[in-house]
Scaffold this motif. Structure first.
Motif, mmCIF file in Angstrom:
data_model
loop_
_atom_site.group_PDB
_atom_site.id
_atom_site.type_symbol
_atom_site.label_atom_id
_atom_site.label_comp_id
_atom_site.label_asym_id
_atom_site.label_seq_id
_atom_site.Cartn_x
_atom_site.Cartn_y
_atom_site.Cartn_z
ATOM 1 N N GLU A 63 -21.503 26.073 68.350
ATOM 2 C CA GLU A 63 -20.056 26.273 68.518
ATOM 3 C C GLU A 63 -19.725 26.724 69.947
ATOM 4 O OE1 GLU A 63 -19.192 29.059 65.448
ATOM 5 O OE2 GLU A 63 -19.390 27.564 63.829
ATOM 6 N N TYR A 64 -20.612 27.510 70.550
ATOM 7 C CA TYR A 64 -20.398 27.959 71.928
ATOM 8 C C TYR A 64 -20.260 26.767 72.859
ATOM 9 C CZ TYR A 64 -21.577 29.861 76.541
ATOM 10 O OH TYR A 64 -21.573 30.182 77.873
ATOM 11 N N PHE A 65 -21.081 25.738 72.617
ATOM 12 C CA PHE A 65 -21.055 24.579 73.517
ATOM 13 C C PHE A 65 -19.933 23.591 73.186
ATOM 14 C CE2 PHE A 65 -25.455 26.069 74.218
ATOM 15 C CZ PHE A 65 -25.381 26.210 75.598
ATOM 16 N N ASP A 66 -19.085 23.920 72.234
ATOM 17 C CA ASP A 66 -17.875 23.126 72.028
ATOM 18 C C ASP A 66 -16.953 23.250 73.242
ATOM 19 O OD1 ASP A 66 -18.674 22.262 69.542
ATOM 20 O OD2 ASP A 66 -17.491 23.733 68.423
ATOM 21 N N LYS A 125 -30.589 30.888 78.128
ATOM 22 C CA LYS A 125 -29.998 31.525 79.305
ATOM 23 C C LYS A 125 -28.507 31.231 79.410
ATOM 24 C CE LYS A 125 -34.046 31.983 82.312
ATOM 25 N NZ LYS A 125 -34.616 31.715 83.647
ATOM 26 N N MET A 126 -28.126 29.997 79.111
ATOM 27 C CA MET A 126 -26.705 29.641 79.164
ATOM 28 C C MET A 126 -25.902 30.414 78.137
ATOM 29 S SD MET A 126 -26.526 25.525 79.874
ATOM 30 C CE MET A 126 -27.990 25.036 78.975
ATOM 31 N N PHE A 127 -26.421 30.511 76.923
ATOM 32 C CA PHE A 127 -25.672 31.144 75.838
ATOM 33 C C PHE A 127 -25.535 32.648 76.046
ATOM 34 C CE2 PHE A 127 -25.579 33.242 71.645
ATOM 35 C CZ PHE A 127 -24.390 32.718 71.145
ATOM 36 N N THR A 128 -26.604 33.294 76.495
ATOM 37 C CA THR A 128 -26.577 34.752 76.619
ATOM 38 C C THR A 128 -26.100 35.236 77.985
ATOM 39 O OG1 THR A 128 -28.874 34.854 77.417
ATOM 40 C CG2 THR A 128 -28.515 34.957 75.013
ATOM 41 N N GLY A 129 -26.227 34.391 79.004
ATOM 42 C CA GLY A 129 -25.912 34.837 80.354
ATOM 43 C C GLY A 129 -26.960 35.778 80.923
ATOM 44 N N ARG A 130 -28.121 35.819 80.283
ATOM 45 C CA ARG A 130 -29.207 36.710 80.709
ATOM 46 C C ARG A 130 -30.336 35.887 81.335
ATOM 47 N NH1 ARG A 130 -29.673 40.662 75.354
ATOM 48 N NH2 ARG A 130 -27.506 41.432 75.375
ATOM 49 N N ASN A 131 -31.289 36.583 82.003
ATOM 50 C CA ASN A 131 -32.262 35.827 82.790
ATOM 51 C C ASN A 131 -33.720 36.009 82.376
ATOM 52 O OD1 ASN A 131 -32.064 38.585 84.020
ATOM 53 N ND2 ASN A 131 -33.618 37.754 85.390
ATOM 54 N N LYS A 132 -34.055 37.005 81.546
ATOM 55 C CA LYS A 132 -35.464 37.246 81.232
ATOM 56 C C LYS A 132 -35.855 36.600 79.905
ATOM 57 C CE LYS A 132 -36.169 41.444 83.933
ATOM 58 N NZ LYS A 132 -36.558 42.875 83.944
ATOM 59 N N ASP A 175 -32.943 31.828 65.928
ATOM 60 C CA ASP A 175 -31.723 31.306 66.544
ATOM 61 C C ASP A 175 -31.941 29.894 67.079
ATOM 62 O OD1 ASP A 175 -29.991 33.752 66.393
ATOM 63 O OD2 ASP A 175 -31.652 34.570 67.546
ATOM 64 N N LEU A 176 -33.155 29.623 67.529
ATOM 65 C CA LEU A 176 -33.538 28.285 67.966
ATOM 66 C C LEU A 176 -34.928 27.974 67.425
ATOM 67 C CD1 LEU A 176 -32.040 29.739 70.694
ATOM 68 C CD2 LEU A 176 -32.266 27.409 71.519
ATOM 69 N N ILE A 177 -35.160 26.711 67.107
ATOM 70 C CA ILE A 177 -36.479 26.223 66.717
ATOM 71 C C ILE A 177 -36.784 25.010 67.580
ATOM 72 C CG2 ILE A 177 -37.872 25.141 64.907
ATOM 73 C CD1 ILE A 177 -36.242 26.682 62.845
ATOM 74 N N THR A 178 -37.925 25.042 68.262
ATOM 75 C CA THR A 178 -38.363 23.856 69.000
ATOM 76 C C THR A 178 -39.385 23.109 68.151
ATOM 77 O OG1 THR A 178 -40.093 25.100 70.171
ATOM 78 C CG2 THR A 178 -37.941 24.921 71.239
ATOM 79 N N GLY A 197 -35.245 46.334 80.494
ATOM 80 C CA GLY A 197 -33.781 46.291 80.506
ATOM 81 C C GLY A 197 -33.288 45.329 79.446
ATOM 82 N N GLU A 198 -32.992 45.867 78.245
ATOM 83 C CA GLU A 198 -32.669 44.982 77.121
ATOM 84 C C GLU A 198 -31.467 44.086 77.387
ATOM 85 O OE1 GLU A 198 -30.909 49.104 76.001
ATOM 86 O OE2 GLU A 198 -32.610 48.281 77.128
ATOM 87 N N GLU A 199 -30.556 44.545 78.251
ATOM 88 C CA GLU A 199 -29.357 43.758 78.556
ATOM 89 C C GLU A 199 -29.684 42.533 79.419
ATOM 90 O OE1 GLU A 199 -30.269 46.319 81.898
ATOM 91 O OE2 GLU A 199 -30.040 46.763 79.752
ATOM 92 N N SER A 200 -30.925 42.451 79.920
ATOM 93 C CA SER A 200 -31.308 41.318 80.775
ATOM 94 C C SER A 200 -32.141 40.275 80.038
ATOM 95 C CB SER A 200 -32.113 41.824 81.985
ATOM 96 O OG SER A 200 -33.378 42.315 81.572
ATOM 97 N N VAL A 201 -32.512 40.547 78.776
ATOM 98 C CA VAL A 201 -33.430 39.672 78.042
ATOM 99 C C VAL A 201 -32.644 38.633 77.235
ATOM 100 C CG1 VAL A 201 -35.314 39.545 76.373
ATOM 101 C CG2 VAL A 201 -35.119 41.533 77.900
ATOM 102 N N ALA A 202 -32.873 37.372 77.558
ATOM 103 C CA ALA A 202 -32.169 36.278 76.878
ATOM 104 C C ALA A 202 -32.832 35.912 75.558
ATOM 105 C CB ALA A 202 -32.113 35.045 77.784
#
Length: 450
Positions: free
Chosen positions: A301-304, A131-138, A275-278, A209-214
């Motif tokens: 790099e975004y969180f730099d 959510k932080m990286f994309t700014g999206r909520n779903k 993009d992420l692995i838990t 709404g694809e623009e809302s999917v994180a």
């Protein structure tokens, strides 16, 4: 009561104290009759009466290296003597080294790791990172899934264990797995099935709404809900959807990571880079708690320059990190990932033989040493032995109990029985254990005739 006094407690006292003072997960407490376990070694454990059990689920599919590994135990002792704890803001040798080693084992797009205490913690923090990286909520996740029981992870989870966390967090959306055995559709090929499910998911994302999917979260191989293995092309189809819409692909490898499927990470089986692995279980195999979130280089790099709003008191706990380093060395020294791949082929053949032999076995699914046996009343109709969420005759607990009586310890979920032994198991041990399973399936064959 001191530690020394504990050594003098009888088995009956241990059981009574347990029932009086402990709350057990996923259980009505009054009906519990917990076994008292006194020792464990390799792929076996022993109860207080000296009975030996094959650990054919690796406890909770986490004990990949087996019980009692001296190297890991020694690493924990050494770290406890040196420095049992240091806050997460400081650089500590074992933290740095383990992070480097995990990144080296991961797909080559991964840049950094955020350590947690377990699988639920890992998924909680992956939600926040997405959510932080994309700014999206779903957040999309699948119905036949289990991602943990804490509040966010339970909202990711699709199966009934999520119900106590409902009404849930807004923005969590569910979609269906490619569970071909129960799809009710005769697909011409695995690729055709993949296209069907991927196309449906793409359509659903557009309607949300694809623009809302994180992010799209999925267990790379569905775990306790039936070891559902993705058909050919499915994961790559998910990857393409994510690339098309700028959505993060998150693979939950809490069960499948670290050799369980014959690869360091299960996504390697399909040459897909999430993009992420838990992860969790296999990193320390339960000797001490540890989990983590691997993040792609672009995310790290975004969180730099953007604050990572994630934190845990025990993030990258030194004892856990020391155990993690030793565990990774055990995998390499004992060639356990290779053993999982090689013995997985033998396990698959044994399970196919059981499927052919027993009318009650509808399907078997396996990859590496990760497998499930699906029980049915009728092979032709595929009617499940236990209707979804209902087992009035308690037949599944009876089957698991019969297996345990014969020294084969595992667990079931719905009408599926898990078989996921430690990666240290030998071919002889595997054949002996599956021989026990074979005999108990004869009872199930008789049961379905009624």
């Amino acid at each position: 009561m001191s530690v020394l006094e504990c050594n003098n407690v009888t088995a009956e006292e241990i059981k009574n104290f347990d029932k009086k003072y402990n709350l057990h997960s996923w259980s009505a407490q009054g009906s519990l009759n917990p076994q008292v376990i006194e020792k464990a070694e390799g792929i076996y454990f022993w109860d207080s009466e000296g009975k030996r059990y094959f650990d054919m689920s690796s406890q909770l599919v986490n004990l990949n290296v087996g019980h009692g590994n001296k190297k890991i135990i020694g690493a924990i002792k050494d770290q406890a003597d040196k420095m049992p704890f240091m806050g997460p803001a400081y650089a500590v040798d074992v933290r740095s080294i383990l992070a480097q080693k995990v990144i080296e084992k991961a797909p080559d797009n991964m840049g950094k790791v955020f350590f947690t205490l377990g699988g639920a913690d890992s998924n909680e923090n992956a939600i926040k990172i997405a959510k932080m990286f994309t700014g999206r909520n779903k957040i999309f996740s699948r119905y036949r899934s289990y991602h943990g029981a804490s509040y966010g992870a339970a909202n990711l989870t699709g199966e009934p264990r999520r119900y106590t966390c409902e009404p849930g967090i807004p923005g969590f959306v569910k979609f269906f797995d490619p569970y071909i055995y129960r799809a009710g559709i005769e697909f011409k090929s695995e690729e055709a099935a993949s296209k069907y499910y991927v196309d449906k998911l793409r359509e659903q994302i557009i309607y949300e709404g694809e623009e809302s999917v994180a992010a799209i979260f999925l267990e790379t191989v569905t775990g306790s809900n039936g070891v559902i293995i993705p058909p050919k092309g499915y994961l790559k189809g998910i990857r393409e959807i994510c690339d098309e819409f700028g959505i993060l692909m998150v693979c939950d490898e809490v069960m499948t990571g670290f050799g369980r499927t014959g690869e360091w990470f299960a996504c390697n089986n399909w040459d897909v880079k999430p993009d992420l692995i838990t992860f969790a279980k296999g990193i320390t195999c339960g000797y001490v708690p540890l989990g983590g979130v691997l993040v792609d280089k672009k995310i790290s790099e975004y969180f730099d320059n953007n604050t990572l709003m994630c934190g845990l008191t025990y993030n990258a706990h030194p004892l856990s990190c020391a155990a993690g380093i030793a565990t990774l060395e055990v995998y390499e020294e004992e060639k356990l990932v290779e053993n999982s791949k090689d013995l997985g082929k033998i396990l698959g053949k044994l399970l196919e033989d059981i499927k052919e032999k027993h009318p009650s076995v509808g399907d078997v699914r396996y990859i590496g040493l990760f497998s499930a046996v699906e029980l049915v009343k009728d092979k032709v109709t595929r009617e499940a032995l236990v209707p979804y969420g209902k087992d009035p005759e308690k037949i599944m607990p009876r089957i698991i109990g019969m297996l345990k009586e014969k020294g084969f310890s595992t667990y079931s979920h719905e009408n599926n029985i898990m078989i996921a032994p430690p990666l240290t198991i030998t071919e002889a041990e595997l054949r002996e254990a599956i021989g026990i399973f074979d005999k108990v399936m004869c009872f199930v064959d008789e049961y379905i005739k009624k």
